[in-house]
Design an enzyme around this catalytic site. Structure first.
Site, PDB file in Angstrom:
ATOM      1  N   ARG A  54      -1.994 -13.534  -2.603  1.00 61.27           N
ATOM      2  CA  ARG A  54      -1.336 -12.236  -2.493  1.00 61.27           C
ATOM      3  C   ARG A  54      -0.053 -12.330  -3.310  1.00 61.27           C
ATOM      4  O   ARG A  54       0.276 -13.371  -3.857  1.00 61.27           O
ATOM      5  CB  ARG A  54      -1.118 -11.784  -1.037  1.00 61.27           C
ATOM      6  CG  ARG A  54      -1.056 -12.807   0.031  1.00 61.27           C
ATOM      7  CD  ARG A  54       0.166 -13.650  -0.017  1.00 61.27           C
ATOM      8  NE  ARG A  54       1.358 -12.838  -0.129  1.00 61.27           N
ATOM      9  CZ  ARG A  54       2.491 -13.233  -0.664  1.00 61.27           C
ATOM     10  NH1 ARG A  54       2.616 -14.452  -1.142  1.00 61.27           N
ATOM     11  NH2 ARG A  54       3.519 -12.435  -0.745  1.00 61.27           N
ATOM     12  N   GLY A  55       0.664 -11.199  -3.367  1.00 64.95           N
ATOM     13  CA  GLY A  55       1.823 -11.143  -4.259  1.00 64.95           C
ATOM     14  C   GLY A  55       1.354 -10.544  -5.575  1.00 64.95           C
ATOM     15  O   GLY A  55       0.322 -10.960  -6.137  1.00 64.95           O
ATOM     16  N   ALA A  56       2.121  -9.571  -6.074  1.00 69.64           N
ATOM     17  CA  ALA A  56       1.647  -8.786  -7.213  1.00 69.64           C
ATOM     18  C   ALA A  56       1.285  -9.636  -8.443  1.00 69.64           C
ATOM     19  O   ALA A  56       0.162  -9.527  -8.969  1.00 69.64           O
ATOM     20  CB  ALA A  56       2.700  -7.733  -7.563  1.00 69.64           C
ATOM     21  N   ARG A  91      -7.238  -4.304  -4.147  1.00 74.66           N
ATOM     22  CA  ARG A  91      -5.968  -3.891  -3.524  1.00 74.66           C
ATOM     23  C   ARG A  91      -5.339  -2.810  -4.419  1.00 74.66           C
ATOM     24  O   ARG A  91      -5.260  -2.988  -5.636  1.00 74.66           O
ATOM     25  CB  ARG A  91      -5.007  -5.077  -3.351  1.00 74.66           C
ATOM     26  CG  ARG A  91      -5.544  -6.115  -2.354  1.00 74.66           C
ATOM     27  CD  ARG A  91      -4.480  -7.086  -1.915  1.00 74.66           C
ATOM     28  NE  ARG A  91      -3.512  -6.463  -1.027  1.00 74.66           N
ATOM     29  CZ  ARG A  91      -2.370  -7.045  -0.659  1.00 74.66           C
ATOM     30  NH1 ARG A  91      -2.054  -8.233  -1.116  1.00 74.66           N
ATOM     31  NH2 ARG A  91      -1.535  -6.427   0.153  1.00 74.66           N
ATOM     32  N   GLN A 201       4.631 -12.642   6.126  1.00 72.55           N
ATOM     33  CA  GLN A 201       4.739 -13.455   4.904  1.00 72.55           C
ATOM     34  C   GLN A 201       6.093 -14.151   4.809  1.00 72.55           C
ATOM     35  O   GLN A 201       6.216 -15.208   4.190  1.00 72.55           O
ATOM     36  CB  GLN A 201       4.536 -12.568   3.658  1.00 72.55           C
ATOM     37  CG  GLN A 201       3.136 -12.069   3.443  1.00 72.55           C
ATOM     38  CD  GLN A 201       2.949 -10.675   4.003  1.00 72.55           C
ATOM     39  OE1 GLN A 201       3.537 -10.321   5.027  1.00 72.55           O
ATOM     40  NE2 GLN A 201       2.124  -9.882   3.354  1.00 72.55           N
ATOM     41  N   ASP A 242       5.965  -4.610  -5.997  1.00 73.40           N
ATOM     42  CA  ASP A 242       4.546  -4.556  -6.354  1.00 73.40           C
ATOM     43  C   ASP A 242       4.267  -3.522  -7.435  1.00 73.40           C
ATOM     44  O   ASP A 242       3.267  -3.601  -8.139  1.00 73.40           O
ATOM     45  CB  ASP A 242       3.704  -4.262  -5.122  1.00 73.40           C
ATOM     46  CG  ASP A 242       3.721  -5.457  -4.196  1.00 73.40           C
ATOM     47  OD1 ASP A 242       4.725  -5.640  -3.480  1.00 73.40           O
ATOM     48  OD2 ASP A 242       2.751  -6.234  -4.226  1.00 73.40           O
ATOM     49  N   ASN A 252       7.464  -1.932  -2.445  1.00 73.11           N
ATOM     50  CA  ASN A 252       7.408  -3.333  -2.010  1.00 73.11           C
ATOM     51  C   ASN A 252       6.912  -3.344  -0.564  1.00 73.11           C
ATOM     52  O   ASN A 252       6.662  -2.305   0.047  1.00 73.11           O
ATOM     53  CB  ASN A 252       8.786  -3.994  -2.148  1.00 73.11           C
ATOM     54  CG  ASN A 252       8.712  -5.505  -2.037  1.00 73.11           C
ATOM     55  OD1 ASN A 252       7.889  -6.137  -2.702  1.00 73.11           O
ATOM     56  ND2 ASN A 252       9.521  -6.102  -1.186  1.00 73.11           N
ATOM     57  N   LYS A 253       6.788  -4.530  -0.021  1.00 70.73           N
ATOM     58  CA  LYS A 253       6.242  -4.711   1.324  1.00 70.73           C
ATOM     59  C   LYS A 253       6.905  -3.773   2.331  1.00 70.73           C
ATOM     60  O   LYS A 253       8.120  -3.557   2.284  1.00 70.73           O
ATOM     61  CB  LYS A 253       6.437  -6.177   1.741  1.00 70.73           C
ATOM     62  CG  LYS A 253       5.894  -6.568   3.078  1.00 70.73           C
ATOM     63  CD  LYS A 253       4.462  -6.178   3.299  1.00 70.73           C
ATOM     64  CE  LYS A 253       3.517  -6.706   2.230  1.00 70.73           C
ATOM     65  NZ  LYS A 253       2.154  -6.122   2.318  1.00 70.73           N
TER      66      LYS A 253
HETATM   67  O1  MRU Z   1       0.871  -7.772   0.673  1.00 73.91           O
HETATM   68  P1  MRU Z   1       1.466  -8.826  -0.194  1.00 73.91           P
HETATM   69  O2  MRU Z   1       1.795 -10.085   0.523  1.00 73.91           O
HETATM   70  O3  MRU Z   1       0.636  -9.053  -1.436  1.00 73.91           O
HETATM   71  O4  MRU Z   1       2.824  -8.185  -0.664  1.00 73.91           O
HETATM   72  C1  MRU Z   1       3.689  -8.907  -1.486  1.00 73.91           C
HETATM   73  C2  MRU Z   1       5.001  -8.280  -1.637  1.00 73.91           C
HETATM   74  O5  MRU Z   1       5.269  -7.179  -1.192  1.00 73.91           O
HETATM   75  C3  MRU Z   1       5.964  -9.014  -2.464  1.00 73.91           C
HETATM   76  O6  MRU Z   1       7.264  -8.831  -2.011  1.00 73.91           O
HETATM   77  C4  MRU Z   1       5.779  -8.450  -3.876  1.00 73.91           C
HETATM   78  O7  MRU Z   1       4.442  -8.615  -4.277  1.00 73.91           O
HETATM   79  C5  MRU Z   1       6.574  -9.071  -4.872  1.00 73.91           C
HETATM   80  S1  MRU Z   1       5.804 -10.558  -5.312  1.00 73.91           S
HETATM   81  C6  MRU Z   1       6.654 -11.289  -6.522  1.00 73.91           C
END
Ligand code: MRU
Length: 362
Positions: A54-56, A91, A201, A242, A252-253
Site C-alpha cells: 500500500r502507499g501511493a 484501488r 498504518q 495519494d 491523503n489517508k
Molecule cells: O491506504 P494506504 O495505506 O495505501 O494509504 C496510504 C496513505 O494515505 C499515505 O499517507 C500516502 O499514500 C502517501 S504514501 C507516500
C-alpha cells in the site's frame, strides 16, 4: 532502508530467476517480516487490493511489475490491455497506479509482442529507481524545514499521519524522508505517530519503520493531535499524499483533513510531501473530483493486533449488527496546506506554486 541491518527496497525482482517479484506482506508487519513472491498478475492485483502493499508510490511500482508478470503469460495486445485494466481497478484514489500503468502502456503498445516482456521489466525498474530518486530528493528539500526549527537543547516535534515512509514507496518514503535525513544528521527530533484508524498504518508501520531506524517516536490516538498542537507540543506536521490536484488540494489517508484544520487553528506549519507521480494535472477541485475509496466496514467494526499469547487476532469493537462506514481518504484543501515538498523543491500549495516547479505542465 534497513531491517535488522540488511538494506531492502519494498519491491524487488528475484535475483535468481530474474522475473518473479518480491514484496513484504504489510498486513503481517510489524508482527512478522514475511516476504512474498508474486508470480502472476492475479497475485499482484490481489497484493494491491488486499493491501499487502500500500502507499501511493509503491502500488504504482507493484502495478508496473504486475504488468510484467502478465506479459510473461500473454504479451498480446488484447491481454495486455485487459490485465492493465485489472490492475488499475484495484484501488481508486492513489493516482500513481494509473500513472504507472499509463507509462508502461505508452512504452509497450508500439512494440511487437515478442519485444514486450524485456521492455516491460526495464520500464518497471526505471519507475522503481525514479521513485527512489524522487523520495531522496524530497528528503533533501524537506530537511531544512526541520533543521530550521532545531535549537540547542530543544527537540523538534513532528506529527505525521498514516505511513508515508519507505514501506509506502520503493525506498526512503515521502513524508518520512526529511525525518530520516534530519535524524541521520544528528538533529534532536521526535515524531508523534497518529495511529491512523481504521487500519492503523501509523501504529503498525510508521512506528515499525521509525523504531527500526532508531528515530524517537510516540504513537498517539488519532484524536490527540489537536490537543498536542494547542499545547505547543507539535512544531511541524508532514504528511504524504495519494493524489494532489493542479491547485494543490491533497487527498491523503482519512483523518488528514482534521489534522490540517487543527494545525491551521494553532499556527502549526502543515507540509505535504509530493512526488510528481502523485500529481493529477487533469483536475483542480480535489473535494469534488478525487474518487474516494470506500473500504469494507469490517475494518471499522473490528480491530486486529497481536494477542498476549502471540497470535495475530481480530476482535469486534462495535456491537454485532451496528453498521460501519469506511471512507479511506479525505481531501485537504490547498488553503490549509503551508506548502508542498516535491523532488524539484518546495512550493506553495497552489497552481502557480506547482507550475513554478513544473513549467512543462503549463
Ligand atoms: O491506504 P494506504 O495505506 O495505501 O494509504 C496510504 C496513505 O494515505 C499515505 O499517507 C500516502 O499514500 C502517501 S504514501 C507516500
Amino acid at each position: 532502508m534497513k531491517i535488522d541491518g540488511t538494506p531492502y527496497r519494498s519491491v524487488w525482482v528475484n535475483e535468481q530467476d530474474g522475473w518473479s517479484v518480491h514484496i513484504f506482506d504489510q498486513t503481517r508487519l510489524p508482527w512478522a517480516v514475511d516476504v512474498l513472491r508474486l508470480t502472476d498478475v492475479a497475485a499482484a492485483a490481489h497484493a494491491i487490493r488486499a493491501m499487502q502493499v500500500r502507499g501511493a508510490p509503491l502500488i504504482g511500482a507493484v502495478a508496473a511489475y504486475g504488468l510484467c508478470l502478465a506479459l510473461r503469460a500473454d504479451p498480446g495486445s488484447a491481454a495486455m490491455e485487459r490485465d492493465a485494466a485489472l490492475l488499475a481497478a484495484t484501488r481508486p484514489t492513489a493516482v500513481n497506479l494509473q500513472w504507472a500503468l499509463d507509462r508502461m502502456l505508452a512504452r509497450l503498445r508500439p512494440l511487437e509482442p515478442r519485444a514486450r516482456v524485456a521492455a516491460a521489466y526495464a520500464e518497471a525498474a526505471a519507475i522503481a529507481d525514479e521513485d527512489v530518486a524522487m523520495c531522496a530528493a524530497i528528503g533533501r528539500h524537506g530537511i531544512e524545514l526541520i533543521t530550521g526549527l532545531a535549537k540547542p537543547g530543544r527537540t523538534v516535534n513532528i506529527l505525521t499521519h498514516c505511513n508515508a515512509g519507505w514501506l509506502a514507496t520503493v525506498d526512503w518514503g515521502t513524508a518520512l524522508a526529511p525525518i530520516y535525513m534530519a535524524h541521520d544528521q544528528g538533529i534532536d527530533l521526535h515524531v508523534w505517530v497518529d495511529e491512523t484508524r481504521p487500519r492503523n498504518q501509523g501504529a503498525l508501520l510508521t512506528a515499525f519503520e521509525l523504531g527500526s531506524h532508531g528515530v524517537r517516536h510516540t504513537v498517539i490516538a488519532d484524536n490527540a493531535g489537536g490537543h498536542l498542537m494547542q499545547h505547543g507540543m507539535v512544531d511541524l506536521v508532514i504528511v504524504g499524499t495519494d493524489r494532489t490536484t493542479r491547485i494543490g488540494d491533497v487527498a491523503n489517508k482519512i483523518g488528514t483533513y482534521l489534522k490540517a484544520l487543527a494545525a491551521h487553528d494553532n499556527g502549526v506549519p502543515f507540509w505535504v510531501a509530493v512526488p510528481s507521480s502523485t500529481i493529477d494535472w487533469t483536475i483542480a477541485d480535489g473535494v469534488r473530483e478525487i474518487p474516494i475509496e470506500e473500504r469494507a466496514s469490517s475494518e471499522v467494526t473490528t480491530i486486529s493486533g497481536r494477542a498476549m499469547d502471540g497470535n495475530i487476532t481480530t476482535v469486534r469493537i462495535a456491537p454485532t449488527g451496528s453498521p460501519g462506514a469506511n471512507p479511506a481518504f479525505d481531501v485537504t484543501p490547498s488553503r490549509l496546506v503551508t506548502g508542498l515538498i516535491t523532488e524539484r523543491g518546495r512550493c506553495a500549495a497552489s497552481e502557480s506554486g506547482l507550475l513554478g516547479l513544473f513549467p512543462e505542465r503549463a
